[in-house]
Motif scaffolding. Structure first.
Motif, PDB file in Angstrom:
ATOM      1  N   LYS A 274       0.833  -1.213   0.000  1.00  0.00           N
ATOM      2  CA  LYS A 274       0.000   0.000   0.000  1.00  0.00           C
ATOM      3  C   LYS A 274       0.862   1.255   0.000  1.00  0.00           C
ATOM      4  O   LYS A 274       0.602   2.214  -0.744  1.00  0.00           O
ATOM      5  CB  LYS A 274      -0.916  -0.007   1.220  1.00  0.00           C
ATOM      6  CG  LYS A 274      -1.779   1.247   1.348  1.00  0.00           C
ATOM      7  CD  LYS A 274      -2.644   1.210   2.589  1.00  0.00           C
ATOM      8  CE  LYS A 274      -3.458   2.497   2.719  1.00  0.00           C
ATOM      9  NZ  LYS A 274      -4.317   2.480   3.923  1.00  0.00           N
TER      10      LYS A 274
ATOM     11  N   THR B 193       2.434   1.784  -3.490  1.00  0.00           N
ATOM     12  CA  THR B 193       1.512   2.286  -4.506  1.00  0.00           C
ATOM     13  C   THR B 193       1.262   3.777  -4.343  1.00  0.00           C
ATOM     14  O   THR B 193       0.992   4.482  -5.325  1.00  0.00           O
ATOM     15  CB  THR B 193       0.161   1.537  -4.450  1.00  0.00           C
ATOM     16  OG1 THR B 193      -0.399   1.659  -3.138  1.00  0.00           O
ATOM     17  CG2 THR B 193       0.346   0.063  -4.784  1.00  0.00           C
ATOM     18  N   LYS B 194       1.359   4.273  -3.100  1.00  0.00           N
ATOM     19  CA  LYS B 194       1.113   5.693  -2.843  1.00  0.00           C
ATOM     20  C   LYS B 194       2.336   6.565  -3.116  1.00  0.00           C
ATOM     21  O   LYS B 194       2.201   7.754  -3.414  1.00  0.00           O
ATOM     22  CB  LYS B 194       0.698   5.885  -1.379  1.00  0.00           C
ATOM     23  CG  LYS B 194      -0.614   5.251  -0.997  1.00  0.00           C
ATOM     24  CD  LYS B 194      -1.795   6.114  -1.386  1.00  0.00           C
ATOM     25  CE  LYS B 194      -3.089   5.589  -0.773  1.00  0.00           C
ATOM     26  NZ  LYS B 194      -4.246   6.433  -1.154  1.00  0.00           N
TER      27      LYS B 194
ATOM     28  N   ASN C 148       1.943   1.851 -12.393  1.00  0.00           N
ATOM     29  CA  ASN C 148       1.733   0.401 -12.297  1.00  0.00           C
ATOM     30  C   ASN C 148       2.985  -0.276 -11.753  1.00  0.00           C
ATOM     31  O   ASN C 148       3.765  -0.864 -12.508  1.00  0.00           O
ATOM     32  CB  ASN C 148       1.379  -0.192 -13.668  1.00  0.00           C
ATOM     33  CG  ASN C 148       0.113   0.403 -14.233  1.00  0.00           C
ATOM     34  OD1 ASN C 148      -0.918   0.429 -13.561  1.00  0.00           O
ATOM     35  ND2 ASN C 148       0.185   0.895 -15.466  1.00  0.00           N
TER      36      ASN C 148
ATOM     37  N   ASN D 188       5.446  -2.933 -10.445  1.00  0.00           N
ATOM     38  CA  ASN D 188       5.491  -4.388 -10.605  1.00  0.00           C
ATOM     39  C   ASN D 188       6.907  -4.875 -10.302  1.00  0.00           C
ATOM     40  O   ASN D 188       7.768  -4.105  -9.879  1.00  0.00           O
ATOM     41  CB  ASN D 188       5.054  -4.796 -12.016  1.00  0.00           C
ATOM     42  CG  ASN D 188       5.847  -4.075 -13.096  1.00  0.00           C
ATOM     43  OD1 ASN D 188       7.045  -3.856 -12.965  1.00  0.00           O
ATOM     44  ND2 ASN D 188       5.170  -3.694 -14.170  1.00  0.00           N
TER      45      ASN D 188
ATOM     46  N   MET E  72       1.249  -6.453  -5.552  1.00  0.00           N
ATOM     47  CA  MET E  72       0.980  -5.089  -6.012  1.00  0.00           C
ATOM     48  C   MET E  72      -0.368  -5.000  -6.731  1.00  0.00           C
ATOM     49  O   MET E  72      -1.069  -3.987  -6.632  1.00  0.00           O
ATOM     50  CB  MET E  72       2.099  -4.616  -6.932  1.00  0.00           C
ATOM     51  CG  MET E  72       3.483  -4.608  -6.289  1.00  0.00           C
ATOM     52  SD  MET E  72       3.550  -3.769  -4.682  1.00  0.00           S
ATOM     53  CE  MET E  72       3.165  -2.093  -5.150  1.00  0.00           C
ATOM     54  N   ALA E  73      -0.740  -6.060  -7.450  1.00  0.00           N
ATOM     55  CA  ALA E  73      -2.039  -6.066  -8.127  1.00  0.00           C
ATOM     56  C   ALA E  73      -3.182  -6.070  -7.111  1.00  0.00           C
ATOM     57  O   ALA E  73      -4.215  -5.418  -7.316  1.00  0.00           O
ATOM     58  CB  ALA E  73      -2.140  -7.282  -9.044  1.00  0.00           C
TER      59      ALA E  73
ATOM     60  N   ALA F 107      -3.667  -2.453  -5.569  1.00  0.00           N
ATOM     61  CA  ALA F 107      -4.251  -1.396  -6.398  1.00  0.00           C
ATOM     62  C   ALA F 107      -5.759  -1.265  -6.226  1.00  0.00           C
ATOM     63  O   ALA F 107      -6.267  -0.154  -6.027  1.00  0.00           O
ATOM     64  CB  ALA F 107      -3.883  -1.631  -7.859  1.00  0.00           C
TER      65      ALA F 107
ATOM     66  N   GLU G 195      -6.636   0.511  -2.998  1.00  0.00           N
ATOM     67  CA  GLU G 195      -6.405   1.953  -3.054  1.00  0.00           C
ATOM     68  C   GLU G 195      -7.574   2.652  -3.740  1.00  0.00           C
ATOM     69  O   GLU G 195      -8.026   3.714  -3.302  1.00  0.00           O
ATOM     70  CB  GLU G 195      -5.100   2.248  -3.803  1.00  0.00           C
ATOM     71  CG  GLU G 195      -4.761   3.738  -3.838  1.00  0.00           C
ATOM     72  CD  GLU G 195      -3.578   4.040  -4.740  1.00  0.00           C
ATOM     73  OE1 GLU G 195      -3.277   5.233  -4.897  1.00  0.00           O
ATOM     74  OE2 GLU G 195      -3.002   3.096  -5.286  1.00  0.00           O
ATOM     75  N   LEU G 196      -8.100   2.048  -4.823  1.00  0.00           N
ATOM     76  CA  LEU G 196      -9.233   2.638  -5.533  1.00  0.00           C
ATOM     77  C   LEU G 196     -10.473   2.669  -4.651  1.00  0.00           C
ATOM     78  O   LEU G 196     -11.220   3.634  -4.629  1.00  0.00           O
ATOM     79  CB  LEU G 196      -9.515   1.837  -6.813  1.00  0.00           C
ATOM     80  CG  LEU G 196      -8.436   1.926  -7.909  1.00  0.00           C
ATOM     81  CD1 LEU G 196      -8.760   0.952  -9.039  1.00  0.00           C
ATOM     82  CD2 LEU G 196      -8.343   3.344  -8.447  1.00  0.00           C
TER      83      LEU G 196
END
Length: 287
Positions: free
Chosen positions: A225, A228-229, A235, A237, A268-269, A272, A275-276
């Motif tokens: 998390k 990703t921020k 993206n 990976n 990571m997938a 995401a 987060e959305l």
């Protein structure tokens, strides 16, 4: 009656100097800094060592590097800046390095400087095992390398190492531990910490979401998390990331391992969509 003394004729009055402006004060401060920033051994009048501070600034330009401490694990993750499909990922490491069977470190800063210090860390750890027959305590190893780094801020003709470490490891006395070191030779223990680009954002997220007793799965999810921020890539990976973990297995043994590409991509997938969902709940756009 007192006679007032007047200046003799023909001699003009000397005007008083104008009050210094903010711009002139800034120029004076810059001039003062330039007098003292060429050597690590010279203090400025404010008691600062500018070369050491500049070395710390170099670390903020490195890729995001995150460490999170769980109940039975420590996770380190780093963003790679050198990415290419032609790289042999099995032989190339940019962010994460194994020190011994129970310790690893993440690097932010000048990688060539880090290589020298990583060799020192591995040498200290191996010498301790050879002498005492057991793995070196994590804090003792961190203290040794920080003493070495501090020496490079105290003697003329040397420059500080432009690198910070996150050191993760396990020992029988204190369990799983996470330490941060900086170019000045200071170190500190943390439950979660971030260095490199966007480290303030990463630390804010970890202050909100970290809690005692995180499982291995929760620790990895929090790490994902944060990445990703904070990463510039939309993206993230396995091509752009390295993730490692020191963990206790089901049999009770402690081991170090690097996460494989498939495991990183899945992690990571999965992060995401969360987060959305959080962005939709708060009414803010996802980063």
């Amino acid at each position: 009656v007192f006679n007032l003394i007047k200046p003799p004729p023909g001699r003009p009055r000397v005007p008083s100097s104008p009050a210094p402006t903010a711009a002139s004060a800034a120029r004076a401060a810059a001039t003062m800094a330039r007098r003292y920033d060429s050597r690590t051994t010279t203090f400025s009048p404010e008691g600062r060592l500018y070369q050491v501070e500049y070395a710390m600034e170099a670390i903020n330009l490195a890729g995001s590097t995150v460490g999170v401490l769980g109940k039975d694990c420590v996770v380190l993750a780093g963003e790679k800046k050198t990415t290419s499909k032609l790289l042999d990922q099995g032989k190339q490491h940019e962010k994460l390095f194994k020190l011994d069977d129970f310790m690893c470190c993440a690097v932010a800063g000048i990688t060539s400087d880090a290589n020298i210090l990583i060799n020192k860390l591995r040498l200290y750890a191996a010498q301790h095992i050879y002498t005492y027959g057991e793995s070196m305590p994590v804090e003792q190893l961190v203290t040794a390398i920080c003493d070495f780094k501090q020496g490079y801020t105290q003697f003329g003709g040397l420059r500080p190492f432009g690198v910070s470490f996150l050191v993760a490891g396990y020992d029988a006395a204190h369990g799983f531990q996470l330490y941060h070191t900086d170019p000045s030779g200071n170190f500190s223990g943390w439950k979660a910490y971030a260095i490199g680009m966007n480290n303030n954002t990463a630390q804010q997220i970890m202050r909100q979401d970290w809690k005692e007793g995180l499982s291995v799965k929760e620790t990895l999810e929090l790490t994902a998390k944060v990445l990703t921020k904070t990463m510039d890539s939309p993206n993230p990976n396995a091509e752009k990331l390295e993730i490692s973990i020191v963990e206790r297995t089901e049999s009770g043994m402690v081991r170090f391992r690097m996460l494989g590409d498939a495991e990183i991509n899945k992690l990571m997938a999965d992060a995401a969509p969360k987060e959305l969902d959080e962005a939709a709940a708060s009414g803010a756009p996802a980063s």
